[in-house]
Design a protein around this motif. Sequence first.
Motif, PDB file in Angstrom:
ATOM      1  N   UNK A 241      22.387 -47.654  41.558  1.00  0.00           N
ATOM      2  CA  UNK A 241      23.854 -47.662  41.480  1.00  0.00           C
ATOM      3  C   UNK A 241      24.439 -46.438  42.195  1.00  0.00           C
ATOM      4  N   UNK A 242      25.708 -46.572  42.618  1.00  0.00           N
ATOM      5  CA  UNK A 242      26.442 -45.426  43.152  1.00  0.00           C
ATOM      6  C   UNK A 242      26.743 -44.467  41.997  1.00  0.00           C
ATOM      7  N   UNK A 243      27.097 -43.239  42.350  1.00  0.00           N
ATOM      8  CA  UNK A 243      27.488 -42.284  41.308  1.00  0.00           C
ATOM      9  C   UNK A 243      28.789 -42.780  40.666  1.00  0.00           C
ATOM     10  N   UNK A 244      28.777 -42.826  39.328  1.00  0.00           N
ATOM     11  CA  UNK A 244      29.983 -43.269  38.615  1.00  0.00           C
ATOM     12  C   UNK A 244      30.605 -42.079  37.921  1.00  0.00           C
ATOM     13  N   UNK A 245      31.932 -42.046  37.902  1.00  0.00           N
ATOM     14  CA  UNK A 245      32.608 -40.981  37.168  1.00  0.00           C
ATOM     15  C   UNK A 245      33.231 -41.574  35.904  1.00  0.00           C
ATOM     16  N   UNK A 246      32.945 -40.934  34.757  1.00  0.00           N
ATOM     17  CA  UNK A 246      33.518 -41.409  33.488  1.00  0.00           C
ATOM     18  C   UNK A 246      34.163 -40.249  32.751  1.00  0.00           C
ATOM     19  N   UNK A 247      35.146 -40.603  31.924  1.00  0.00           N
ATOM     20  CA  UNK A 247      35.862 -39.570  31.159  1.00  0.00           C
ATOM     21  C   UNK A 247      35.869 -39.931  29.663  1.00  0.00           C
TER      22      UNK A 247
END
Lengths: 342, 64
Positions: A241-247
């Motif tokens: 997977x691509x790098x995912x950004x989560x908050x």
Amino acid sequence: MMAPFSHTATGKKAAMALRSQLAQGAKFLLGLWMAGVIVAMFVIIPQYEGLGDAGRIIIMHVPTAWVTSLAFVVSGVFSALYLFRRRVSDDASAVAAAEVGFLFCILATATGAIFAQIVWGVFWNWDPRETSILVLLLIYAAYFALRSAIDDDNRKRRLGAVYNLFAAVTMPFLLFVAPRLADSSLHPNCAFIQGSQCDGITLELSGARIGLLGDSKLELKSLERQGDLVVADVNVTRPGYQVENHRPSFDLASGKPADRPEFDGEQFMLAVEQVDLATGTARLNIEAPGSGLLGNSRTLLTFFASMIGFTALFVWLYRLRAQLLMGEEWLAQRERTYGFPS
Amino acid sequence: MDFLANPSVAIYTAMAVALVVWVAIFAYLLRLDAQARELKRRMEQVPGEQTAPRATLEAQRSSE
């Protein structure tokens, strides 16, 4: 001279009658107990956030799986006793416990599949947990097939007992170890027994800000306070997977995770389970839907009541089945002795 | 019957179904348990009991 004997015989009879009455009372109590568990399951325990009513199935699913493991252990013990003492009643108990265990294993698989359909959107997706329980079912199906394939009673009992010992040895591995060895399982392993990844990972803004959780790389980029909430900025890299950004966020007032964002195309969620703004540390965890289901005290109490009820039901069922098997044996013996069915 | 599937009633419908299933299973188990106890009682009685006249059995054996 007759008085002591008749006194003993009467006492024995009275003790047996009392025992029988107590057993009957216990059976009725079990009926009421399980009815109470069913009512509690639907009415008393709260909905689980994010799962709705589907979370209630844990009250049936986990105890049936527990009884499965208990039944296969009991079956293995009786098989060992049969090999040691060669008593037909031990063999009957081993078969009875295995049969009841098999039945409960099917129930655990079916309730799990219903949960999977509601939460994961599919009845069967070869999750490590689903695969291992299927293998266990096949192992015990082979046990019954082996027994029914041999005509000679003594040979059947002896070979069945030896096979059953091997089958019982595989059970803990298939039910408890193998599903936890897998890095990627949607099964909420952390609902009760702590698995290898249940504790999450602690990352520090001024120190180790990158860490591995299973096969996912987590990077803590920042922690930002917004009122009672602390929002973590996290980059997640998963294989393929691509790098995912989560908050994800943490509620300081309740001391619990607030927003748990889901990963793209999957149902795993990223949660902040603990935060310390002074040191800039956060404990992050990847949760499958259903993780922490037993955190609520009403759910936990109902769960334990269900465990007790199902265990008692197992004891009743396997003893009853063993009694019937002994009855069959008795009838067969009469037929052999007298040469005609009675 | 549609009201049974109404979201506010559905949980009670599911509970009622589960209870009915349990009551049926429990009643069946009690019946089976009573039959098993009767069978056990008969099994324990057998040593002193002759189900067929001895002479008949001996006659049967001698004719084989």
